[in-house]
Motif scaffolding. Structure first.
Motif, mmCIF file in Angstrom:
data_model
loop_
_atom_site.group_PDB
_atom_site.id
_atom_site.type_symbol
_atom_site.label_atom_id
_atom_site.label_comp_id
_atom_site.label_asym_id
_atom_site.label_seq_id
_atom_site.Cartn_x
_atom_site.Cartn_y
_atom_site.Cartn_z
ATOM 1 N N PHE A 6 0.859 -1.183 0.000
ATOM 2 C CA PHE A 6 0.000 0.000 0.000
ATOM 3 C C PHE A 6 0.893 1.229 0.000
ATOM 4 N N GLU A 7 0.805 1.995 -1.053
ATOM 5 C CA GLU A 7 1.757 3.075 -1.291
ATOM 6 C C GLU A 7 1.066 4.430 -1.283
ATOM 7 N N GLY A 8 1.694 5.402 -0.620
ATOM 8 C CA GLY A 8 1.213 6.777 -0.684
ATOM 9 C C GLY A 8 -0.130 6.988 -0.045
ATOM 10 N N ASP A 9 -0.541 6.060 0.809
ATOM 11 C CA ASP A 9 -1.816 6.161 1.509
ATOM 12 C C ASP A 9 -3.004 6.229 0.553
ATOM 13 N N SER A 10 -2.844 5.651 -0.645
ATOM 14 C CA SER A 10 -3.945 5.760 -1.598
ATOM 15 C C SER A 10 -4.102 4.566 -2.528
ATOM 16 N N VAL A 11 -3.068 3.783 -2.768
ATOM 17 C CA VAL A 11 -3.160 2.785 -3.828
ATOM 18 C C VAL A 11 -2.319 1.554 -3.487
ATOM 19 N N TRP A 12 -2.843 0.378 -3.896
ATOM 20 C CA TRP A 12 -2.074 -0.863 -3.811
ATOM 21 C C TRP A 12 -1.235 -1.015 -5.071
ATOM 22 N N ARG A 13 0.052 -1.277 -4.896
ATOM 23 C CA ARG A 13 0.948 -1.456 -6.046
ATOM 24 C C ARG A 13 1.586 -2.841 -6.010
ATOM 25 N N HIS A 14 1.651 -3.434 -7.190
ATOM 26 C CA HIS A 14 2.300 -4.734 -7.331
ATOM 27 C C HIS A 14 3.796 -4.589 -7.111
ATOM 28 N N VAL A 15 4.364 -5.462 -6.281
ATOM 29 C CA VAL A 15 5.800 -5.439 -5.988
ATOM 30 C C VAL A 15 6.532 -6.507 -6.779
ATOM 31 N N ASN A 16 6.071 -7.753 -6.636
ATOM 32 C CA ASN A 16 6.771 -8.854 -7.290
ATOM 33 C C ASN A 16 5.880 -10.090 -7.230
ATOM 34 N N THR A 17 6.234 -11.079 -8.041
ATOM 35 C CA THR A 17 5.465 -12.319 -8.143
ATOM 36 C C THR A 17 6.376 -13.511 -7.909
ATOM 37 N N ILE A 18 5.883 -14.473 -7.159
ATOM 38 C CA ILE A 18 6.632 -15.712 -6.956
ATOM 39 C C ILE A 18 6.533 -16.587 -8.194
ATOM 40 N N ARG A 19 7.676 -16.948 -8.738
ATOM 41 C CA ARG A 19 7.722 -17.975 -9.781
ATOM 42 C C ARG A 19 7.769 -19.321 -9.062
ATOM 43 N N LYS B 61 10.293 -31.100 -3.920
ATOM 44 C CA LYS B 61 9.528 -31.633 -5.036
ATOM 45 C C LYS B 61 8.563 -32.738 -4.618
ATOM 46 N N GLU B 62 8.819 -33.394 -3.517
ATOM 47 C CA GLU B 62 7.936 -34.465 -3.072
ATOM 48 C C GLU B 62 6.713 -33.917 -2.348
ATOM 49 N N LYS B 63 6.897 -32.835 -1.591
ATOM 50 C CA LYS B 63 5.797 -32.271 -0.820
ATOM 51 C C LYS B 63 5.187 -31.037 -1.482
ATOM 52 N N PHE B 64 5.696 -30.646 -2.659
ATOM 53 C CA PHE B 64 5.188 -29.491 -3.411
ATOM 54 C C PHE B 64 5.292 -28.198 -2.576
ATOM 55 N N ILE B 65 6.433 -28.004 -1.944
ATOM 56 C CA ILE B 65 6.639 -26.819 -1.120
ATOM 57 C C ILE B 65 7.435 -25.770 -1.887
ATOM 58 N N ILE B 66 6.929 -24.549 -1.864
ATOM 59 C CA ILE B 66 7.613 -23.397 -2.442
ATOM 60 C C ILE B 66 8.112 -22.536 -1.293
ATOM 61 N N ASP B 67 9.374 -22.130 -1.361
ATOM 62 C CA ASP B 67 9.997 -21.349 -0.288
ATOM 63 C C ASP B 67 10.945 -20.349 -0.940
ATOM 64 N N THR B 68 10.551 -19.089 -0.933
ATOM 65 C CA THR B 68 11.341 -18.112 -1.670
ATOM 66 C C THR B 68 11.169 -16.711 -1.094
ATOM 67 N N VAL B 69 12.085 -15.819 -1.465
ATOM 68 C CA VAL B 69 12.017 -14.408 -1.102
ATOM 69 C C VAL B 69 11.403 -13.639 -2.265
ATOM 70 N N ILE B 70 10.475 -12.733 -1.970
ATOM 71 C CA ILE B 70 9.821 -11.933 -3.014
ATOM 72 C C ILE B 70 10.432 -10.536 -3.085
ATOM 73 N N LEU B 71 10.848 -10.011 -1.943
ATOM 74 C CA LEU B 71 11.368 -8.645 -1.875
ATOM 75 C C LEU B 71 12.556 -8.602 -0.930
ATOM 76 N N SER B 72 13.630 -7.908 -1.342
ATOM 77 C CA SER B 72 14.804 -7.684 -0.508
ATOM 78 C C SER B 72 15.088 -6.181 -0.419
ATOM 79 N N ASN B 73 15.840 -5.801 0.610
ATOM 80 C CA ASN B 73 16.309 -4.418 0.770
ATOM 81 C C ASN B 73 15.166 -3.415 0.917
ATOM 82 N N ALA B 74 14.105 -3.821 1.583
ATOM 83 C CA ALA B 74 12.969 -2.926 1.818
ATOM 84 C C ALA B 74 13.280 -1.975 2.974
ATOM 85 N N ASP B 75 12.496 -0.911 3.053
ATOM 86 C CA ASP B 75 12.643 0.105 4.097
ATOM 87 C C ASP B 75 12.324 -0.504 5.464
#
Length: 369
Positions: free
Chosen positions: A111-124, A130-144
């Motif tokens: 939520f940016e600027g107290d007015s709008v939702w902005r897309h940051v990133n998407t998980i690929r 692979k056996e349990k179908f678990i996804i574990d990843t970082v979407i955003l780094s170096n945030a405020d």
């Protein structure tokens, strides 16, 4: 001097290796301990979209589609420098006409600027297990890290989620966020077919229910069931029991035959209307697919389905003209050459067009403040 440089390089290399071997740790917070949004029913399997008590009364195909987590997500606020997710898929599903990032990926918004939702990133969706179908990843780094920022992550559209955790720095604060963002007091139920479920958005945030949710600052419960939006009366009865609903959007025509539109429409809508007479209902006519311009069968058949659906609306309106609305296929007609993936299912552009066409009417209908 050379000895000093050599020593400095060795020191930096050692520090780099130590950091690589011992990275700053994460903590994992279950979505259930934050705030799950756009969920119609509680007290059942966490991320299924139909209640457990009707499972014996619905078709197996509908039961499977209800296990998809389409439309749901998690709201939270954090001052973490890194944000990620760890979640377990139900099937690790794949289709030949929809991106994996939409089927089983996840979207981060801020939520940016107290007015709008902005897309940051998407998980690929690359599997960490692979056996349990678990996804574990970082979407955003170096945030405020100097303030708490408001985020949400949308869940997969065409796969199920067994467990979903938000991943942040171990020392970061994390809360369920401001309750007025995606306001839980404003609740819309959106029923329909694969198009409503999100086929074939490139990422979860582009499904029409999620666009509408952000635009209206409301929870929109996605009850789109791919191939199974056939106006089942048992589903109508379940929808009528969802608490505190402000509006129903009904868009089932693409999955229904001409006969079904003729025989089911009035009773399906009336089940909801009798139970919730004061709640507005928006009936959305089926789209005229681009190929129907050239295929003589579909050129006649699609409008025939819509006529029968509209006849049901006219009967309902004759019973009571209040709180019943209709959008016809001319108004919903999309950018015909670029709005679909396969002549039927929408691209992101098609979903944006759908939302832009339906939102003016939705804004006219009073939601809770």
């Amino acid at each position: 001097m050379n000895k000093f440089l050599v020593s400095l390089v060795c020191l930096l290399a050692t520090a780099f290796v130590a950091t690589a071997e011992n990275p700053k740790p994460f903590k994992f917070v279950d979505a259930e301990d934050l705030r799950v949004i756009n969920r119609a029913w509680k007290g059942q399997h966490l991320y299924h979209r139909l209640p457990d008590n009707i499972q014996d009364s619905i078709r197996p195909g509908l039961a499977d589609r209800a296990k998809c987590s389409a439309g749901m997500g998690v709201r939270f606020a954090t001052n973490s420098s890194r944000i990620g997710a760890r979640y377990q898929l139900l099937w690790n599903f794949h289709m030949n006409h929809m991106a994996d990032s939409g089927i089983k990926g996840a979207d981060l918004y801020v939520f940016e600027g107290d007015s709008v939702w902005r897309h940051v990133n998407t998980i690929r969706p690359v599997l960490a297990d692979k056996e349990k179908f678990i996804i574990d990843t970082v979407i955003l780094s170096n945030a405020d890290t100097t303030r708490m920022s408001e985020y949400m992550i949308y869940f997969p559209l065409y796969d199920g989620v067994e467990k979903f955790e938000v991943k942040v720095d171990s020392t970061a604060a994390i809360t369920s966020g401001r309750p007025d963002l995606i306001d839980s007091r404003r609740r819309i139920v959106a029923y329909g077919t694969s198009i409503m479920q999100g086929g074939c958005a490139s990422r979860p945030g582009m499904a029409s229910s999620n666009i509408i949710s952000r635009e209206l600052n409301a929870e929109v419960m996605n009850l789109g069931f791919s191939g199974e939006g056939k106006m089942d009366y048992v589903v109508a009865r379940a929808m009528a029991q969802i608490p505190d609903v402000d509006m129903y959007i009904l868009d089932p025509v693409p999955n229904c035959t001409e006969m079904m539109c003729d025989t089911l429409t009035y009773d399906f809508v009336n089940i909801i209307r009798r139970a919730r007479p004061d709640v507005p209902i928006v009936m959305v006519e089926g789209p005229i697919f681009p190929f129907a311009r050239y295929d003589s069968f579909w050129r006649n058949y699609l409008p025939a389905k819509n006529r029968n659906f509209h006849n049901g609306f006219e009967r309902l309106k004759a019973d009571n003209p209040n709180n019943i609305y209709y959008l016809d296929s001319v108004e919903m007609d999309g950018p015909e050459d670029d709005g679909t993936v396969d002549g039927i299912h929408y691209t992101d552009l098609g979903f944006r067009h759908y939302a832009d066409k339906i939102l003016p009417l939705l804004r006219q209908i009073q939601l809770k403040d």
